[in-house]
Design an enzyme around this catalytic site. Structure first.
Site, short mmCIF file in Angstrom:
data_model
loop_
_atom_site.label_atom_id
_atom_site.label_comp_id
_atom_site.label_asym_id
_atom_site.label_seq_id
_atom_site.Cartn_x
_atom_site.Cartn_y
_atom_site.Cartn_z
CB CYS A 1 -8.12 0.07 3.78
SG CYS A 1 -6.42 0.89 3.08
CB CYS B 1 -8.00 -2.48 6.67
SG CYS B 1 -6.67 -2.28 7.78
CB CYS C 1 -0.98 -4.12 4.92
SG CYS C 1 -1.15 -2.33 4.40
NE ARG D 1 -7.05 -4.02 -4.04
CZ ARG D 1 -6.72 -2.86 -3.46
NH1 ARG D 1 -6.95 -1.74 -4.10
NH2 ARG D 1 -5.97 -2.68 -2.53
CE LYS E 1 -5.05 4.46 -3.33
NZ LYS E 1 -5.08 4.04 -2.13
CE LYS F 1 -9.66 3.82 -3.43
NZ LYS F 1 -9.47 3.61 -2.17
CB CYS G 1 -2.11 2.58 8.94
SG CYS G 1 -2.34 2.65 7.34
NE ARG H 1 -6.52 2.25 -7.49
CZ ARG H 1 -5.88 2.26 -6.23
NH1 ARG H 1 -6.56 1.24 -5.31
NH2 ARG H 1 -4.61 2.60 -6.07
FE1 SRM Z 1 -6.68 0.64 0.68
C1 SRM Z 1 -3.13 1.13 0.32
C2 SRM Z 1 -5.83 -2.43 1.04
C3 SRM Z 1 -9.89 0.25 0.38
C4 SRM Z 1 -7.10 3.94 1.23
N1 SRM Z 1 -4.82 -0.40 0.67
C5 SRM Z 1 -3.53 0.00 0.63
C6 SRM Z 1 -2.71 -1.24 0.30
C7 SRM Z 1 -2.58 -1.58 -1.07
C8 SRM Z 1 -1.09 -0.91 0.83
C9 SRM Z 1 -0.18 -0.50 0.31
O1 SRM Z 1 -0.21 0.68 -0.44
O2 SRM Z 1 0.84 -1.13 0.37
C10 SRM Z 1 -3.31 -2.30 1.11
C11 SRM Z 1 -3.23 -3.50 0.92
C12 SRM Z 1 -3.02 -4.57 1.80
C13 SRM Z 1 -3.18 -5.87 1.80
O3 SRM Z 1 -1.76 -6.73 2.05
O4 SRM Z 1 -3.73 -6.50 0.97
C14 SRM Z 1 -4.88 -1.72 0.89
N2 SRM Z 1 -7.65 -0.95 0.50
C15 SRM Z 1 -7.22 -2.17 0.86
C16 SRM Z 1 -8.34 -3.02 0.92
C17 SRM Z 1 -8.15 -4.48 0.51
C18 SRM Z 1 -8.95 -3.02 2.52
C19 SRM Z 1 -9.70 -4.25 2.65
O5 SRM Z 1 -9.64 -4.63 3.93
O6 SRM Z 1 -10.76 -4.58 2.11
C20 SRM Z 1 -9.58 -2.37 0.13
C21 SRM Z 1 -9.28 -2.69 -1.35
C22 SRM Z 1 -10.62 -2.11 -1.85
C23 SRM Z 1 -10.68 -2.40 -3.53
O7 SRM Z 1 -11.03 -3.43 -3.77
O8 SRM Z 1 -9.97 -1.45 -4.22
C24 SRM Z 1 -8.83 -0.81 0.25
N3 SRM Z 1 -8.13 1.79 0.88
C25 SRM Z 1 -9.55 1.58 0.91
C26 SRM Z 1 -10.48 2.41 0.99
C27 SRM Z 1 -12.18 2.39 1.11
C28 SRM Z 1 -12.77 2.56 -0.25
O9 SRM Z 1 -12.11 2.67 -1.13
O10 SRM Z 1 -14.06 2.66 0.00
C29 SRM Z 1 -9.62 3.67 1.29
C30 SRM Z 1 -10.31 4.93 1.84
C31 SRM Z 1 -10.93 5.76 0.83
C32 SRM Z 1 -9.75 6.46 0.05
O11 SRM Z 1 -9.51 5.95 -1.04
O12 SRM Z 1 -9.47 7.75 0.68
C33 SRM Z 1 -8.30 3.10 1.25
N4 SRM Z 1 -5.39 2.38 0.71
C34 SRM Z 1 -5.98 3.74 1.09
C35 SRM Z 1 -4.70 4.49 1.01
C36 SRM Z 1 -4.89 6.09 1.28
C37 SRM Z 1 -4.99 6.82 0.13
C38 SRM Z 1 -5.03 8.32 0.34
O13 SRM Z 1 -5.40 9.10 -0.47
O14 SRM Z 1 -4.49 8.72 1.35
C39 SRM Z 1 -3.69 3.83 0.82
C40 SRM Z 1 -2.12 4.16 0.76
C41 SRM Z 1 -1.63 4.76 -0.55
O15 SRM Z 1 -2.45 4.86 -1.40
O16 SRM Z 1 -0.82 5.41 -0.55
C42 SRM Z 1 -4.12 2.28 0.62
FE1 SF4 Z 2 -2.99 -1.37 5.15
FE2 SF4 Z 2 -3.59 1.04 6.48
FE3 SF4 Z 2 -5.02 0.11 4.44
FE4 SF4 Z 2 -5.09 -1.11 6.64
S1 SF4 Z 2 -5.50 0.85 6.41
S2 SF4 Z 2 -5.01 -2.35 4.80
S3 SF4 Z 2 -3.07 -1.17 7.29
S4 SF4 Z 2 -2.93 0.65 4.33
#
Ligand code: SRM
Ligand code: SF4
Length: 602
Positions: free
Chosen positions: A503, A454, A460, A91, A233, A235, A499, A160
């Site tokens: 995201c 997402c 993922c 990323r 993390k 944000k 899930c 981030r």
């Molecule tokens: Fe996310 C984890 C993709 C925005 C909440 N997110 C992941 C991972 C890295 C999976 C992993 O941990 O193995 C995903 C990568 C999958 C892949 O194969 O690419 C992933 N998240 C993404 C992206 C690429 C989704 C997208 O389709 O655009 C977004 C990248 C943003 C960036 O450029 O930084 C992305 N993730 C978000 C958001 C939205 C936001 O931030 O506005 C959220 C919800 C807001 C939040 O943070 O609560 C989000 N991602 C998570 C979480 C849950 C965090 C939590 O506190 O519970 C995880 C899992 C974790 O961190 O353990 C996660």
């Molecule tokens: Fe992966 Fe869940 Fe985030 Fe979708 S919402 S990219 S399935 S961690």
């Protein structure tokens, strides 16, 4: 309650490395890593396809995740293990989504040369590549650096990619000033470790710097983060009351820009947003940020630093499920948290200005910039840039970027703004898109334009269901139903994730669709475009093939019972999700005059 035995702010950074309760494995890895280096230099050249567990955790702070394509996993000969072809997701940070045409072109080229031939624009205005093998990691990072970008802190337990409304609306200068403030904060909160430079930007044989020497040379390497960085993390986003295109309330830290007559008075500070939940852990929950106080522009860096440091010192370092700022605030209580932030800030916080979010714009379509030029918001479905059959979006983008050389901005809706255009570019862009089988934004339905998904499968590791690959099919089947109901011009958000980690921010959408298990989803209703309200679960474990009729039933209820001017989310909220469910179930059963297939009920 806050623990009064906690260290004073000035020496807390060091002591944060020694939490009272047993630190998690990730904390131990960070603690032993000498500021995020660990054993990675040796492991990078050890000839194996992947990294050790501690290094996999550290790597995230460098912007990369060890993954595998889950569809190519094979059972080992004895059937006990699954054989995985390891590759990496990388990323790249793009603060506020601002890029040049050259930078986006280079990112597309890197996807072809070193990745899986695609790139993905993320929900936080960043860029992701998939499928990079370990042997190419260093070269990849060097190319990102040469492209004047970085992957440092794109993931991991740090600040981030900072989001900011990307619209190049220069009129009164408010957006420009807010965007400049967001850039300033991104620089201020960037990690200062030299590990990134030593690992990726030096020659592995000689250790000599080939590209750049960077990072702190001071004895105190990370004055803001300390040795173990943040518990989780973190944000941050900047928005305007009239335009919450970045979903400010879902961020750990938000700066809502208060302005009058072209002058920024200051920022309402919001804290503790975050959406991810773990269904098996009842202690986890989604939360919208709370209004903390008001600061003048010159105090933005100091208040951000204070909030970050309070989270550094009081966040949970033993249980990562409850380590985000929202849980720190929940545990301390908002008033105690505010008092602690004020202590670190060194003065009391003024109460919030009454200004709050009241508008939203995805910036799609053709707009004047206010400086005689134009920008064009181009909708990229689910952020995936690829060529597939007659649909050649990647090639079309290359042509636009090479021939027109626009400025580029990425939106929090996984889309692109081409900026600084002349009026004659409108036709050229449309011609290029059409020549490559791609629709202009004007040809995309309102429903599709406001949807996002997402990444999910196959890369993922946390996905339990499909998302990006199936949402377009769901939209295909919903479009005629929406048209039949006469709702084609109604804007509402449909957001899908594979899930509950959320995201694509489904929990404040009008319609949230969240993967529960293979092929089955929970459906949520009652959020809204403004992003300032969480939705509620409407139905659980809905098979993918039933989603279209379930949503059609909800939309029929909306169409029949809404008040004039009421949006879908507001309607569901007013009527109550339970009442919508009863109505829609009766309609589905044919007890409301017409059955779903349009025949008269008996
Ligand atoms: Fe996310 C984890 C993709 C925005 C909440 N997110 C992941 C991972 C890295 C999976 C992993 O941990 O193995 C995903 C990568 C999958 C892949 O194969 O690419 C992933 N998240 C993404 C992206 C690429 C989704 C997208 O389709 O655009 C977004 C990248 C943003 C960036 O450029 O930084 C992305 N993730 C978000 C958001 C939205 C936001 O931030 O506005 C959220 C919800 C807001 C939040 O943070 O609560 C989000 N991602 C998570 C979480 C849950 C965090 C939590 O506190 O519970 C995880 C899992 C974790 O961190 O353990 C996660
Ligand atoms: Fe992966 Fe869940 Fe985030 Fe979708 S919402 S990219 S399935 S961690």
């Amino acid at each position: 309650m806050a623990d009064s035995s906690r260290p004073a702010p000035e020496d807390a950074a060091d002591q944060a490395a020694l939490p009272a309760s047993k630190p998690s494995a990730v904390e131990l890895a960070k603690q032993a890593s000498n500021y995020l280096l660990g054993d990675m230099p040796q492991e990078l050249v050890d000839g194996s396809p992947g990294f050790s567990k501690p290094s996999v955790q550290l790597l995230k702070n460098h912007g990369t995740y060890q993954q595998d394509d889950r569809e190519t996993r094979k059972k080992s000969a004895d059937g006990k293990k699954s054989e995985r072809q390891i590759s990496f997701m990388i990323r790249t940070c793009v603060p506020g989504g601002k890029l040049t045409a050259e930078q986006l072109l280079a990112a597309i080229d890197m996807g072809d040369e070193l990745g899986n031939g695609t790139i993905r624009l993320t929900t936080r205005q960043a860029i992701q590549h998939h499928g990079v093998v370990k042997g190419d990691l260093k070269s990849f990072m060097q190319q990102v650096h040469a492209n004047q970008l970085t992957t440092l802190a794109a993931c991991g337990d740090v600040e981030r990619n900072i989001m900011c409304c990307p619209a190049p609306l220069h009129g009164d200068g408010v957006r420009d000033a807010m965007q400049a403030k967001a850039d300033e904060l991104a620089r201020h909160l960037a990690p200062r470790t030299r590990a990134y430079y030593e690992l990726w930007l030096t020659d592995p044989e000689t250790g000599e710097k080939t590209l750049a020497a960077g990072g702190s040379k001071d004895a105190e390497v990370e004055p803001i983060y300390g040795r173990t960085y943040l518990p989780r993390k973190f944000k941050t986003a900047f928005a305007l009351p009239e335009d919450n295109c970045v979903d400010i309330y879902t961020n750990d830290l938000g700066f809502l820009t208060v302005h009058e007559q072209g002058k920024i008075l200051g920022y309402n500070v919001l804290a503790g947003g975050g959406l991810g939940v773990t269904p098996s852990a009842a202690k986890t929950f989604p939360a919208l940020a709370k209004r903390l106080g008001f600061v003048p522009p010159e105090d933005v860096l100091a208040i951000a630093e204070a909030v970050v440091k309070v989270q550094r010192d009081f966040g949970n370092r033993s249980d990562r499920k409850v380590a985000r700022l929202k849980y720190t605030i929940h545990t301390m209580g908002l008033e105690t948290f505010r008092a602690k932030v004020e202590e670190y800030f060194g003065k009391p916080l003024a109460p919030c200005h009454p200004a709050d979010v009241h508008g939203f714009d995805d910036h799609i379509g053709w707009h004047e910039q206010g400086d005689g030029k134009y920008f064009y918001g181009f909708n990229v479905e689910n952020g995936r840039v690829h060529d597939s059959g007659d649909f050649r979006l990647k090639t079309a983008l290359r042509r636009i970027l090479r021939d027109i050389r626009p400025g580029v901005r990425l939106t929090a809706h996984q889309s692109i703004l081409f900026t600084d255009l002349a009026v004659t570019d409108r036709e050229r862009i449309a011609e290029i898109l059409h020549a490559h089988g791609v629709k202009t934004s004007e040809e995309v339905s309102t429903l599709r334009r406001w949807s996002m998904a997402c990444v999910a499968l196959p890369t993922c590791s946390l996905a339990v269901a499909e998302s990006e690959r199936v949402l377009p099919d769901l939209i295909d089947s919903l479009e005629p139903e929406v048209a039949k109901l006469g709702l084609s011009h109604d804007a509402f958000t449909v957001r899908m994730t594979g899930c509950p980690n959320a995201c694509a921010r489904p929990y404040n959408a009008d319609i949230g669709i969240v993967g529960r298990t293979a092929g089955k989803y929970s459906v949520f209703l009652g959020g809204r475009l403004l992003g300032d309200r969480l939705n509620e679960q409407y139905k659980d474990v809905v098979p993918f093939e039933d989603l279209c009729r379930e949503i059609t039933a909800v939309l029929t209820c909306y169409k029949t019972e809404r008040r004039s001017g009421e949006t879908l989310g507001d309607f569901c909220h007013r009527k109550s999700v339970a009442a919508v469910r009863t109505w829609a179930d009766e309609w589905l059963a044919g007890a409301r005059g017409h059955s779903p297939n349009g025949t008269q009920a008996h």
